[in-house]
Enzyme design. Structure first.
Site, PDB file in Angstrom:
ATOM      1  N   ASP A   1       0.849  -1.185   0.000  1.00  0.00           N
ATOM      2  CA  ASP A   1       0.000   0.000   0.000  1.00  0.00           C
ATOM      3  C   ASP A   1       0.888   1.240   0.000  1.00  0.00           C
ATOM      4  O   ASP A   1       1.854   1.305   0.761  1.00  0.00           O
ATOM      5  CB  ASP A   1      -0.901   0.016   1.232  1.00  0.00           C
ATOM      6  CG  ASP A   1      -1.957  -1.081   1.208  1.00  0.00           C
ATOM      7  OD1 ASP A   1      -2.031  -1.806   0.198  1.00  0.00           O
ATOM      8  OD2 ASP A   1      -2.692  -1.215   2.201  1.00  0.00           O
TER       9      ASP A   1
ATOM     10  N   ASP B   1     -15.125  -3.877  -1.211  1.00  0.00           N
ATOM     11  CA  ASP B   1     -14.696  -3.610   0.160  1.00  0.00           C
ATOM     12  C   ASP B   1     -15.926  -3.264   0.986  1.00  0.00           C
ATOM     13  O   ASP B   1     -16.736  -2.426   0.589  1.00  0.00           O
ATOM     14  CB  ASP B   1     -13.703  -2.445   0.189  1.00  0.00           C
ATOM     15  CG  ASP B   1     -12.465  -2.725  -0.654  1.00  0.00           C
ATOM     16  OD1 ASP B   1     -12.133  -3.910  -0.820  1.00  0.00           O
ATOM     17  OD2 ASP B   1     -11.849  -1.770  -1.149  1.00  0.00           O
TER      18      ASP B   1
END
Length: 238
Positions: A9, A131
């Protein structure tokens, strides 16, 4: 055998991890994402999940230079997500070396555009990002909740040809408390042929084995590796 997909990330071009999507609770693990990617490659890993968290917040790609650097200097198969909100963004991602692109927010905000990408690039190159928290989809780097239920959301795009889905339970992400196996079982009970990629909560190698036993085809993990809860040696045996 379950496919192992480490995650990198990105914030400010650095390798970071968040807890439950909280940008204020970030931890920098390495200043050089390429070094991390090469470490994964050296352990025999073939896939990489690269997330532009700056891009997710800005609603356009920000860290394409990191994508290009990793793609140019490793043989990793990269799926890239975060900030892919336009035709220009997705072209930048593919031109910078992404093999696949994950779209989540765009699949909620602009169904017509996301569906056109499935047609243009093929379902093999487009991954749906689903998500969720409490079974409801969240977008914009998890900064915004929606009222959209995860299973109908997946079903809508499954009918349009999507076969690969990354599903992250936000409440589990970065918490090292185990993955949402019941959620993944519920999804696979409805869509048995889906290439479901579990994400969030993996705390140890046993969690990976439990996901495999549950029939989950692939798993993304990040913090468990960076905190040495799952070792590259364990992953290299897979």
């Amino acid at each position: 055998m379950i496919e192992i997909i480490p995650a990198i990330d990105l914030i400010d071009g650095k390798c970071v991890r968040l807890s439950q999507g909280d940008y204020e609770a970030k931890k920098v693990y390495n200043e050089d994402p390429l070094e991390v990617a090469k470490m994964f490659e050296g352990a025999g890993i073939r896939r990489l999940h690269l997330v532009d968290l700056d891009g997710a917040k800005a609603k356009h790609i920000v860290n394409q230079s990191v994508l290009e650097k990793i793609a140019s200097n490793t043989s990793l198969i990269i799926d890239f997500g975060g900030g892919v909100q336009s035709d220009e963004d997705i072209e930048i991602a593919f031109n910078s070396g992404a093999s696949m692109v994950t779209g989540g927010s765009i699949a909620i905000r602009n169904k017509e555009l996301f569906t056109s990408w499935i047609t243009k690039y093929g379902a093999g190159k487009i991954i749906l990002g689903a998500d969720c928290k409490d079974h409801k989809i969240a977008v914009s780097g998890w900064q915004e909740a929606t009222s959209v239920e995860v299973i109908p959301f997946i079903g809508d795009y499954n009918q349009k040809g999507i076969s690969k889905v990354v599903c992250t339970d936000i409440s589990k992400d970065g918490m090292l408390q185990g993955p949402s196996i019941d959620l993944y079982k519920d999804i696979l009970n409805v869509f048995s042929n889906l290439y479901l990629i579990a994400s969030g909560g993996v705390s140890c190698f046993q969690d990976i084995l439990d996901l495999e036993k549950s029939g989950v085809p692939a798993v993304i993990l990040g913090k468990a590796i960076y905190e040495n809860r799952v070792t590259l040696k364990e992953l290299s045996r897979r």
